[in-house]
Motif scaffolding. Structure first.
Motif, short mmCIF file in Angstrom:
data_model
loop_
_atom_site.label_atom_id
_atom_site.label_comp_id
_atom_site.label_asym_id
_atom_site.label_seq_id
_atom_site.Cartn_x
_atom_site.Cartn_y
_atom_site.Cartn_z
N GLU A 146 39.07 5.45 -10.79
CA GLU A 146 40.49 5.45 -10.72
C GLU A 146 41.14 6.63 -9.46
O GLU A 146 41.96 6.22 -8.83
N ASP A 147 40.35 7.41 -9.28
CA ASP A 147 40.77 8.26 -8.22
C ASP A 147 39.59 8.62 -7.27
O ASP A 147 39.90 9.63 -6.37
N ARG A 148 38.75 7.82 -6.99
CA ARG A 148 37.69 8.16 -6.18
C ARG A 148 37.03 7.08 -5.60
O ARG A 148 36.78 6.02 -6.39
N LEU A 149 36.64 6.67 -4.32
CA LEU A 149 36.02 5.57 -3.78
C LEU A 149 34.68 6.36 -3.16
O LEU A 149 34.89 7.00 -2.24
N VAL A 150 33.47 5.92 -3.40
CA VAL A 150 32.27 6.45 -2.87
C VAL A 150 31.86 5.27 -1.80
O VAL A 150 31.67 4.20 -2.47
N VAL A 151 31.67 5.92 -0.78
CA VAL A 151 30.90 4.85 0.22
C VAL A 151 29.87 5.26 0.92
O VAL A 151 29.35 6.42 0.91
N LYS A 152 29.08 4.33 1.44
CA LYS A 152 27.90 4.70 2.37
C LYS A 152 28.04 4.30 3.82
O LYS A 152 28.29 3.10 4.06
N GLY A 153 27.70 5.10 4.72
CA GLY A 153 27.64 4.73 6.03
C GLY A 153 28.96 5.25 6.79
O GLY A 153 29.30 4.66 8.03
N LEU A 154 29.78 6.06 6.20
CA LEU A 154 31.02 6.47 6.76
C LEU A 154 30.74 7.51 7.96
O LEU A 154 29.97 8.41 7.73
N ASP A 155 30.99 7.22 9.21
CA ASP A 155 30.85 8.00 10.41
C ASP A 155 31.83 8.98 10.83
O ASP A 155 32.65 8.91 11.63
N ALA A 156 32.11 9.81 9.67
CA ALA A 156 32.99 10.88 9.96
C ALA A 156 32.58 12.24 9.35
O ALA A 156 31.68 12.24 8.46
N ILE A 157 33.19 13.47 9.80
CA ILE A 157 32.65 14.74 9.36
C ILE A 157 33.34 14.77 8.03
O ILE A 157 34.66 14.34 7.78
N ASP A 158 32.86 15.28 7.05
CA ASP A 158 33.48 15.79 5.78
C ASP A 158 34.52 16.24 5.82
O ASP A 158 34.84 17.39 6.40
N GLY A 159 35.66 16.03 5.12
CA GLY A 159 37.03 16.37 5.05
C GLY A 159 38.08 15.72 5.99
O GLY A 159 38.89 16.12 6.19
N THR A 160 37.37 14.81 6.86
CA THR A 160 38.25 14.08 7.77
C THR A 160 39.36 13.37 6.98
O THR A 160 39.08 12.70 6.00
N PRO A 161 40.59 13.37 7.46
CA PRO A 161 41.77 12.90 6.87
C PRO A 161 41.43 11.12 7.02
O PRO A 161 41.39 10.71 8.03
N ILE A 162 41.61 10.40 5.83
CA ILE A 162 41.47 9.08 5.82
C ILE A 162 43.31 8.83 5.99
O ILE A 162 44.03 8.87 5.31
N LEU A 163 43.07 7.62 6.89
CA LEU A 163 44.40 7.10 7.07
C LEU A 163 44.57 5.80 6.53
O LEU A 163 45.91 5.43 5.70
N ASP A 164 43.57 4.85 6.28
CA ASP A 164 43.86 3.64 5.27
C ASP A 164 42.50 3.21 4.91
O ASP A 164 41.44 3.39 5.71
N ILE A 165 42.37 2.06 4.13
CA ILE A 165 41.17 1.48 3.82
C ILE A 165 41.54 -0.17 3.66
O ILE A 165 42.41 -0.58 3.16
N LYS A 166 40.78 -0.55 4.50
CA LYS A 166 41.15 -2.12 4.82
C LYS A 166 39.85 -3.07 4.33
O LYS A 166 38.48 -2.49 4.22
N PRO A 167 39.94 -4.25 3.74
CA PRO A 167 38.94 -5.00 3.32
C PRO A 167 38.27 -5.57 4.51
O PRO A 167 38.70 -5.63 5.68
N TYR A 168 36.99 -5.76 4.31
CA TYR A 168 35.99 -6.36 5.49
C TYR A 168 35.98 -8.04 4.93
O TYR A 168 35.38 -8.43 4.06
N TYR A 169 36.31 -8.94 5.75
CA TYR A 169 36.46 -10.18 5.67
C TYR A 169 35.73 -10.89 6.79
O TYR A 169 36.38 -10.73 7.82
#
Length: 100
Positions: free
Chosen positions: A55-78
């Motif tokens: 409900e309140d969390r998305l866990v991903v693998k392979g994110l090339d960012a520093i922990d705590g980096t602000p997320i702007l948006d999540i887009k689907p991959y098509y």
């Protein structure tokens, strides 16, 4: 995932053109042909694998960012939009040989 490179420090003279990973065996190329963090627009993007969704969390693998980096948006991959068989310069293959 689109994110804000909030810790990046872009300096035109230093980052506009450089050798990827500062390796002498790489060509001198522009910042927009690289995935370096010190960019004029401070926007990062990475395709990731979704591990789990709650409900309140998305866990991903392979994110090339520093922990705590602000997320702007999540887009689907098509694949129809996000080309799987993209062509890259030969130096990109050399750069990524032992990356992972």
């Amino acid at each position: 995932i689109l994110y804000h490179l909030d810790k990046a420090k872009y300096e035109k003279e230093k980052h506009l053109q450089r050798r990827p990973q500062n390796r002498e065996d790489m060509p001198l190329v522009g910042i927009f042909s690289q995935r370096g963090k010190d960019r004029p627009n401070r926007i990062g993007m990475t395709s990731v694998e979704i591990v789990s969704v709650s409900e309140d969390r998305l866990v991903v693998k392979g994110l090339d960012a520093i922990d705590g980096t602000p997320i702007l948006d999540i887009k689907p991959y098509y694949p129809v939009y996000d080309k799987k068989d993209a062509v890259v310069p030969e130096w990109v293959d050399r750069l990524m040989e032992h990356y992972f």
